[in-house]
Write an enzyme that holds these catalytic residues in place. Structure first.
Site, PDB file in Angstrom:
ATOM      1  N   GLU A   1      -8.126  82.162  24.244  1.00  0.00           N
ATOM      2  CA  GLU A   1      -8.087  80.433  24.284  1.00  0.00           C
ATOM      3  C   GLU A   1      -6.536  80.846  24.942  1.00  0.00           C
ATOM      4  OE1 GLU A   1      -8.374  77.914  20.579  1.00  0.00           O
ATOM      5  OE2 GLU A   1      -5.874  78.296  20.789  1.00  0.00           O
TER       6      GLU A   1
ATOM      7  N   ASP B   1       3.040  74.110  15.891  1.00  0.00           N
ATOM      8  CA  ASP B   1       3.046  75.232  15.659  1.00  0.00           C
ATOM      9  C   ASP B   1       4.231  76.145  15.034  1.00  0.00           C
ATOM     10  OD1 ASP B   1       0.874  76.203  17.476  1.00  0.00           O
ATOM     11  OD2 ASP B   1       2.344  75.777  19.184  1.00  0.00           O
TER      12      ASP B   1
ATOM     13  N   TYR C   1     -12.390  70.499  17.526  1.00  0.00           N
ATOM     14  CA  TYR C   1     -11.312  71.954  17.085  1.00  0.00           C
ATOM     15  C   TYR C   1     -11.281  71.286  16.127  1.00  0.00           C
ATOM     16  CZ  TYR C   1      -7.377  75.261  17.471  1.00  0.00           C
ATOM     17  OH  TYR C   1      -6.434  76.183  17.026  1.00  0.00           O
TER      18      TYR C   1
END
Lengths: 393, 286
Positions: free
Chosen positions: B52, B63, B177
């Protein structure tokens, strides 16, 4: 019909999957709790008895003579806390309490929203954590101290440009981690749906009061209205009740050093894209990386803007114009000397734009300016700027 | 012969797996373009099953600090969308495993959604993951992905309601995911019961492979997810951190990556051995 949460193509919900639950929960609360009679009574009580609403609509004799039109100020500077931010903070804090959230988090640029949230948290018994860029903590020291005294925790943000944009990033990261017991009390009409419309609804008290006050005083609506636009909550709160009336609406953006230099005039100098959960005008490079904004005023130092403003710009309903740092400082002093009112540097941008617009108005035409906050927090900064530039007091 | 469609590469990887696939993340252009290319090749050599590649964004709200710092390093070193595609084109010559691109909505929107997916497909990417595009906003992204023959990977989180779960599964492709922890990306000590039970719940309701990410950083974590029936595991910040710590050290960086990824790969390759048969995932792929 526009799709849910859209203003034309703008708005939407561009957030990580984990937050969708919180946005849906909030949307549910907006349609069930906010319209309920109990909530209405409670918010009206706090706005009137606690915050001091309605705020006055002051006719400015001296400026009216100077600018050759009838100038009124909507006095949000006289609201408890010193700025319009409290309208929204009280509304959302009450809502958070109804939703059973025990903690609220907020971002702040100039510190006004942080202070407003700290106040609302104190009076309503919620724990408050405020994210603030360390650069902003330096230029708004007094507001940092106020937040501490009000029992809030101020969390310094050291990432990115270390200003409002990065404080929002950190608040969103906190929210994703603590979404179950925490409400993100966002300070402007930005972010994912339902924030832009919810915050607008809490701020339209400004425009509604103006409407009845000006009808009482002049028996008619004004020709023009002006407000400053960072994220755009004071402006949309003022404009919204007049969108379908024949009133010319003007938004003053942070022109910084001018549009060819560093600035924060997102609508005047930006292009559409996605930041902080919504599709709206942004300052960005060709690859979509967000650029750092600049403004002398921490509250307007933001490279995005509320999505409804993007729509109103494209529609041509509101005219947005940049005001430079220098013009803002000049108008900061102008209002102080002419009327004995020290405006926030944010609001000084609106004063500067009002002075330009007044050239197109006749002596009997009415111009209303939203004085969104008072300038105590800015006096040291302006004093420093004037010393450096050898400006005279 | 029909042209090789990239989506086949991802589907085949899941069909042929012996244990959970090891998905390794790296930031495009971190610490610079050349070292980033070396990192990708080292990941592939060490046995990564899927790579990825994260195209950094200035404001990565999903993040944690490690990936934020790496993204900032890459952007300072000149990473941009043009270079992302040349990086993928270059490594595609040597890497046979599937490549995913992960980024944020604005990076894709500014390229033009269709143009981005088309370029991604041509460069050799097999799927795209967009951190801030939930199902409700995914329409244009999914359509562009289909048009370019690549997969749009959608997320499911612990906070995804049953109503939304059903909708997401209805339009997901490639794999699911699974956001295995609340909060932002970054290493965490353990794996929660909530993550394991969510994994089981999603696997029961979908034939698609289910791959947890967020907080996975050790061989133990991988074994735990293998026991729970994960079809793959995504390791992000632990690898990105390793790259940051070893930036500029040349071969040392590559050997650090090799030994860490090798260890993870060994755990993944143990596969589903020693696991009670009722929890072993069937190959439900069509």
């Amino acid at each position: 019909m526009m799709p849910i949460g859209r203003f034309g193509p703008y708005g939407g919900r561009f957030v990580p999957e984990t937050l969708m639950y919180a946005l849906e929960e909030l949307e549910g609360a907006c349609s069930t709790i906010i319209p309920s009679e109990g909530f209405r009574t409670e918010i009206e009580y706090y706005l009137k008895e606690y915050a001091g609403r309605p705020t006055p609509l002051t006719f400015c004799r001296n400026i009216s003579r100077d600018l050759s039109c009838r100038v009124y100020l909507k006095r949000e500077d006289l609201l408890h806390s010193g700025a319009h931010k409290l309208n929204n903070a009280l509304g959302q804090a009450l809502l958070a309490r109804h939703m059973g959230k025990s903690r609220v988090i907020a971002e702040t640029g100039a510190g006004q929203h942080g202070v407003a949230t700290a106040i609302a948290g104190a009076v309503l018994g919620l724990s408050v954590d405020v994210y603030m860029g360390i650069d902003d903590m330096e230029r708004q020291e007094m507001n940092v101290a106020r937040m501490h005294m009000l029992g809030a925790r101020v969390i310094p943000v050291r990432s990115g440009s270390r200003t409002l944009k990065d404080a929002i990033n950190e608040a969103l990261r906190d929210w994703v981690a603590n979404v179950q017991d925490t409400h993100y009390l966002i300070g402007s009409v930005v972010g994912p749906h339902p924030f832009p419309s919810m915050v607008r609804n809490f701020q339209t008290v400004i425009g509604k009061e103006i409407r009845s006050q000006i009808m009482e005083r002049e028996g008619r609506l004004p020709e023009a209205m002006v407000a400053c636009v960072g994220g755009g909550s004071n402006a949309i709160g003022m404009f919204h009740p007049f969108l379908h009336e024949p009133v010319r609406l003007f938004g003053a953006e942070a022109g910084g050093e001018g549009l060819s230099g560093r600035h924060g005039a997102t609508l005047c100098g930006g292009t559409p894209g996605v930041l902080h959960g919504s599709y709206t005008y942004l300052m960005q490079d060709a690859f979509g990386q967000i650029l750092e904004s600049h403004s002398i005023s921490a509250g307007l130092d933001y490279p995005g803007v509320g999505p409804e403003h993007s729509f109103l710009k494209d529609e041509g309903r509101v005219i947005y114009m940049p005001v430079t740092d220098e013009e803002a400082v000049d108008s900061f002093l102008y209002l102080s000397r002419m009327e004995g009112i020290i405006p926030a540097l944010e609001s000084a941008h609106a004063v500067a734009l009002a002075r330009k617009i007044s050239e197109d108005l006749e002596t009997d035409e009415i111009l209303i300016l939203n004085l969104s906050g008072r300038g105590d927090k800015d006096v040291e900064q302006v004093a420093r700027v004037l010393e450096v530039g050898h400006g005279s007091f | 012969m029909a042209p090789f469609r990239p989506a086949d590469r991802l589907a085949r990887a899941f069909q042929n797996r012996k244990g959970p696939l090891l998905v390794t993340c790296t930031i495009a252009g971190d610490p610079d373009y050349d070292q980033s290319r070396a990192v990708i090749l080292a990941l592939a050599d060490a046995g990564a099953d899927i790579i990825e590649i994260v195209m950094p964004f200035s404001d990565p709200v999903a993040d944690g600090p490690v990936i934020q710092a790496a993204g900032a390093r890459a952007l300072v070193a000149g990473m941009n969308t043009d270079r992302l595609f040349s990086l993928i084109r270059e490594v595609r010559k040597e890497v046979i495993v599937p490549i995913l691109i992960m980024s944020y909505a604005n990076i894709i929107i500014q390229r033009g959604i269709e143009a981005f997916y088309e370029e991604a497909g041509r460069a050799g990417a097999d799927g795209v993951v967009v951190a801030d595009v939930p199902f409700e906003e995914a329409g244009p992204f999914c359509r562009a992905a289909r048009k370019s023959g690549i997969d749009q990977i959608l997320f499911i989180s612990q906070t995804t309601t049953p109503e939304r779960l059903e909708k997401i599964l209805g339009s997901a492709s490639g794999f699911i995911y699974l956001v295995a922890a609340l909060g932002v990306t970054g290493t965490r000590d353990g794996i929660t019961h909530e993550a394991i039970s969510l994994l089981r719940r999603v696997k029961e309701s979908s034939p698609l492979p289910v791959v947890p990410g967020f907080g996975i950083s050790s061989a133990d974590h991988i074994r735990a997810y293998a026991r729970a029936g994960a079809d793959g595991v995504i390791v992000g910040s632990a690898i990105v951190g390793l790259v940051g710590d070893n930036a500029g050290r040349g071969m040392e960086m590559e050997s650090a990556i090799s030994s860490f990824v090798g260890e993870l790969k060994a755990a993944a390759s143990q596969g589903y051995r020693g696991i009670p048969p009722e929890t072993v995932p069937g190959t439900k792929l069509t």
